[in-house]
Each structure stands twice: as C-alpha cells, then as structure tokens.
Design a protein around this motif. Structure first.
Motif, PDB file in Angstrom:
ATOM      1  N   ALA A   3       0.709  -1.151   0.107  1.00  0.00           N
ATOM      2  CA  ALA A   3      -0.013  -0.133   0.156  1.00  0.00           C
ATOM      3  C   ALA A   3       0.863   1.179  -0.121  1.00  0.00           C
ATOM      4  O   ALA A   3       1.676   1.562   0.965  1.00  0.00           O
ATOM      5  CB  ALA A   3      -0.893  -0.320   1.425  1.00  0.00           C
ATOM      6  N   GLY A   4       0.762   2.043  -0.993  1.00  0.00           N
ATOM      7  CA  GLY A   4       1.626   3.211  -1.332  1.00  0.00           C
ATOM      8  C   GLY A   4       1.034   4.522  -0.855  1.00  0.00           C
ATOM      9  O   GLY A   4       1.337   5.435  -0.367  1.00  0.00           O
ATOM     10  N   ALA A   5      -0.418   4.363  -0.894  1.00  0.00           N
ATOM     11  CA  ALA A   5      -1.313   5.589  -0.329  1.00  0.00           C
ATOM     12  C   ALA A   5      -1.964   5.250   0.939  1.00  0.00           C
ATOM     13  O   ALA A   5      -2.077   4.226   1.381  1.00  0.00           O
ATOM     14  CB  ALA A   5      -2.145   5.666  -1.539  1.00  0.00           C
ATOM     15  N   GLU A   6      -2.344   6.615   1.563  1.00  0.00           N
ATOM     16  CA  GLU A   6      -3.339   6.477   2.870  1.00  0.00           C
ATOM     17  C   GLU A   6      -4.247   5.204   2.874  1.00  0.00           C
ATOM     18  O   GLU A   6      -4.974   5.387   1.714  1.00  0.00           O
ATOM     19  CB  GLU A   6      -3.625   7.896   3.310  1.00  0.00           C
ATOM     20  CG  GLU A   6      -2.644   8.592   3.514  1.00  0.00           C
ATOM     21  CD  GLU A   6      -2.886   9.895   4.309  1.00  0.00           C
ATOM     22  OE1 GLU A   6      -3.763  10.130   4.886  1.00  0.00           O
ATOM     23  OE2 GLU A   6      -2.322  10.952   4.172  1.00  0.00           O
ATOM     24  N   LEU A   7      -4.181   4.446   3.808  1.00  0.00           N
ATOM     25  CA  LEU A   7      -5.467   3.650   3.691  1.00  0.00           C
ATOM     26  C   LEU A   7      -5.694   2.707   2.784  1.00  0.00           C
ATOM     27  O   LEU A   7      -6.787   2.065   2.251  1.00  0.00           O
ATOM     28  CB  LEU A   7      -6.829   4.236   4.222  1.00  0.00           C
ATOM     29  CG  LEU A   7      -6.655   5.084   5.599  1.00  0.00           C
ATOM     30  CD1 LEU A   7      -8.060   5.813   5.503  1.00  0.00           C
ATOM     31  CD2 LEU A   7      -6.481   4.181   6.598  1.00  0.00           C
ATOM     32  N   MET A  43       3.991  -6.600   8.667  1.00  0.00           N
ATOM     33  CA  MET A  43       3.262  -5.268   8.433  1.00  0.00           C
ATOM     34  C   MET A  43       3.773  -4.380   9.412  1.00  0.00           C
ATOM     35  O   MET A  43       3.908  -3.191   9.400  1.00  0.00           O
ATOM     36  CB  MET A  43       1.733  -5.702   8.998  1.00  0.00           C
ATOM     37  CG  MET A  43       1.164  -6.239   7.632  1.00  0.00           C
ATOM     38  SD  MET A  43      -0.391  -6.949   8.075  1.00  0.00           S
ATOM     39  CE  MET A  43      -1.200  -5.589   8.843  1.00  0.00           C
ATOM     40  N   ALA A  44       3.971  -4.857  10.755  1.00  0.00           N
ATOM     41  CA  ALA A  44       4.491  -3.859  11.761  1.00  0.00           C
ATOM     42  C   ALA A  44       5.885  -3.375  11.437  1.00  0.00           C
ATOM     43  O   ALA A  44       6.025  -2.166  11.792  1.00  0.00           O
ATOM     44  CB  ALA A  44       4.522  -4.737  13.266  1.00  0.00           C
ATOM     45  N   ALA A  45       6.866  -4.089  10.821  1.00  0.00           N
ATOM     46  CA  ALA A  45       8.202  -3.618  10.522  1.00  0.00           C
ATOM     47  C   ALA A  45       7.850  -2.557   9.220  1.00  0.00           C
ATOM     48  O   ALA A  45       8.792  -1.978   9.095  1.00  0.00           O
ATOM     49  CB  ALA A  45       8.801  -4.984  10.396  1.00  0.00           C
ATOM     50  N   ALA A  46       7.161  -2.793   8.443  1.00  0.00           N
ATOM     51  CA  ALA A  46       6.991  -2.169   7.104  1.00  0.00           C
ATOM     52  C   ALA A  46       5.982  -0.979   6.997  1.00  0.00           C
ATOM     53  O   ALA A  46       5.365  -0.766   5.834  1.00  0.00           O
ATOM     54  CB  ALA A  46       6.810  -3.270   6.069  1.00  0.00           C
ATOM     55  N   GLY A  47       5.469  -0.476   8.376  1.00  0.00           N
ATOM     56  CA  GLY A  47       4.538   0.558   8.142  1.00  0.00           C
ATOM     57  C   GLY A  47       5.065   1.742   7.140  1.00  0.00           C
ATOM     58  O   GLY A  47       6.053   2.223   7.362  1.00  0.00           O
ATOM     59  N   ARG A  53      13.805   5.717   5.096  1.00  0.00           N
ATOM     60  CA  ARG A  53      14.373   6.123   3.477  1.00  0.00           C
ATOM     61  C   ARG A  53      13.858   5.080   2.520  1.00  0.00           C
ATOM     62  O   ARG A  53      13.416   4.020   3.038  1.00  0.00           O
ATOM     63  CB  ARG A  53      15.849   6.032   3.538  1.00  0.00           C
ATOM     64  CG  ARG A  53      16.611   6.992   4.177  1.00  0.00           C
ATOM     65  CD  ARG A  53      18.142   6.709   4.018  1.00  0.00           C
ATOM     66  NE  ARG A  53      18.650   6.841   5.506  1.00  0.00           N
ATOM     67  CZ  ARG A  53      19.617   6.422   5.894  1.00  0.00           C
ATOM     68  NH1 ARG A  53      20.733   5.757   4.937  1.00  0.00           N
ATOM     69  NH2 ARG A  53      20.235   6.306   7.097  1.00  0.00           N
ATOM     70  N   SER A  54      13.723   5.379   1.544  1.00  0.00           N
ATOM     71  CA  SER A  54      13.255   4.567   0.461  1.00  0.00           C
ATOM     72  C   SER A  54      13.871   4.857  -1.140  1.00  0.00           C
ATOM     73  O   SER A  54      14.101   6.270  -1.176  1.00  0.00           O
ATOM     74  CB  SER A  54      11.837   4.160   0.358  1.00  0.00           C
ATOM     75  OG  SER A  54      11.035   5.417  -0.253  1.00  0.00           O
ATOM     76  N   ARG A  55      13.855   3.886  -1.781  1.00  0.00           N
ATOM     77  CA  ARG A  55      14.153   4.271  -3.255  1.00  0.00           C
ATOM     78  C   ARG A  55      12.958   3.902  -4.037  1.00  0.00           C
ATOM     79  O   ARG A  55      12.392   3.108  -4.282  1.00  0.00           O
ATOM     80  CB  ARG A  55      15.054   3.264  -3.915  1.00  0.00           C
ATOM     81  CG  ARG A  55      16.574   3.125  -3.045  1.00  0.00           C
ATOM     82  CD  ARG A  55      17.511   2.272  -3.692  1.00  0.00           C
ATOM     83  NE  ARG A  55      18.644   2.805  -4.331  1.00  0.00           N
ATOM     84  CZ  ARG A  55      19.533   2.327  -4.624  1.00  0.00           C
ATOM     85  NH1 ARG A  55      19.577   1.086  -5.285  1.00  0.00           N
ATOM     86  NH2 ARG A  55      20.445   3.280  -5.264  1.00  0.00           N
ATOM     87  N   GLY A  56      12.274   5.361  -4.079  1.00  0.00           N
ATOM     88  CA  GLY A  56      10.972   5.367  -4.873  1.00  0.00           C
ATOM     89  C   GLY A  56       9.967   5.624  -3.685  1.00  0.00           C
ATOM     90  O   GLY A  56      10.473   6.044  -2.682  1.00  0.00           O
ATOM     91  N   MET A  57       8.651   5.071  -3.887  1.00  0.00           N
ATOM     92  CA  MET A  57       7.634   5.220  -3.015  1.00  0.00           C
ATOM     93  C   MET A  57       7.857   4.361  -1.856  1.00  0.00           C
ATOM     94  O   MET A  57       8.131   3.346  -1.987  1.00  0.00           O
ATOM     95  CB  MET A  57       6.366   4.968  -3.702  1.00  0.00           C
ATOM     96  CG  MET A  57       5.253   5.126  -2.702  1.00  0.00           C
ATOM     97  SD  MET A  57       3.697   4.636  -3.629  1.00  0.00           S
ATOM     98  CE  MET A  57       3.380   5.830  -4.848  1.00  0.00           C
ATOM     99  N   ALA A  58       7.462   5.029  -0.694  1.00  0.00           N
ATOM    100  CA  ALA A  58       7.652   4.111   0.562  1.00  0.00           C
ATOM    101  C   ALA A  58       6.202   3.314   0.616  1.00  0.00           C
ATOM    102  O   ALA A  58       5.282   4.401   0.372  1.00  0.00           O
ATOM    103  CB  ALA A  58       7.740   5.020   1.731  1.00  0.00           C
ATOM    104  N   VAL A  59       6.336   2.276   0.780  1.00  0.00           N
ATOM    105  CA  VAL A  59       4.943   1.189   0.907  1.00  0.00           C
ATOM    106  C   VAL A  59       4.874   0.571   2.215  1.00  0.00           C
ATOM    107  O   VAL A  59       6.038   0.214   2.879  1.00  0.00           O
ATOM    108  CB  VAL A  59       5.006   0.222  -0.213  1.00  0.00           C
ATOM    109  CG1 VAL A  59       4.793   1.121  -1.667  1.00  0.00           C
ATOM    110  CG2 VAL A  59       6.037  -0.526  -0.377  1.00  0.00           C
TER     111      VAL A  59
END
Length: 99
Positions: A3-7, A43-47, A53-59
């Motif tokens: 999921a890249g966008a809110e919710l 899921m908890a680790a990748a909120g 930091r991310s390369r591109g969009m944070a998801v």
C-alpha cells in the motif's frame, strides 16, 4: 498487498467494501510472492509512515482476505493437470502425457 497511499488508496477502499458486503474475493498470486514470515510482524516492521528512507515510493503492507489461487492451482482448475515432484502431467481420459 503493498500500500503506497493512505489507507491503501482506491484498492484498499474497494477491497474493504467488498469484504464488508460479504463478497468472495479471489487473490491470484504467483509462488514467487510467498514470504515465509508472520504477516503481522512484516506489517508492523513495514509501516508506510515508519519508513525513514526508500528508493522510490515508501509502501506499507496490508493483509488480504480471500481465496488464494497460485498459478499451479489455476492451471489445475482450468485443465486436467496435476503436479508431481515438480513435473506436471496432463491427464486425458485415454492417456497421460508428461510435460
């Protein structure tokens, strides 16, 4: 699901609406998507908001509920085939032909 966008954006809203209506959801996913981890821990680790930091969009990750169908299962549902020790065999009424 990533999921890249809110919710979860539009897919997150649609899927949650379908589940709330009691619609049976089918999830098509290849075996390469298999992750041998507890999805809640991942899921908890990748909120998404926790990513520094991310390369591109944070998801982030969100769980999907439904019937999971892999490519192996999809092929066996569409055709009379089965997998045996990594080798698929077509089962015809009169013969068997190894692939």
């Amino acid at each position: 699901m990533m999921a890249g966008a809110e919710l979860g954006g539009p897919p997150g809203r649609v899927l949650s609406g379908l589940l709330a209506q009691g619609v049976n959801v089918t999830i098509a996913a290849g075996l390469e998507k298999y992750a041998p981890v507890d999805i809640r821990e991942a899921m908890a680790a990748a909120g998404r908001a926790r990513i520094e930091r991310s390369r591109g969009m944070a998801v982030g990750l969100m769980p999907l509920q439904g019937r999971l169908i892999t490519e192996v299962e999809a092929i066996s549902l569409m055709y009379s085939v089965s997998e045996t020790q990594g080798r698929q065999v077509i089962r015809h009424p009169s013969q068997s032909v190894p692939l």
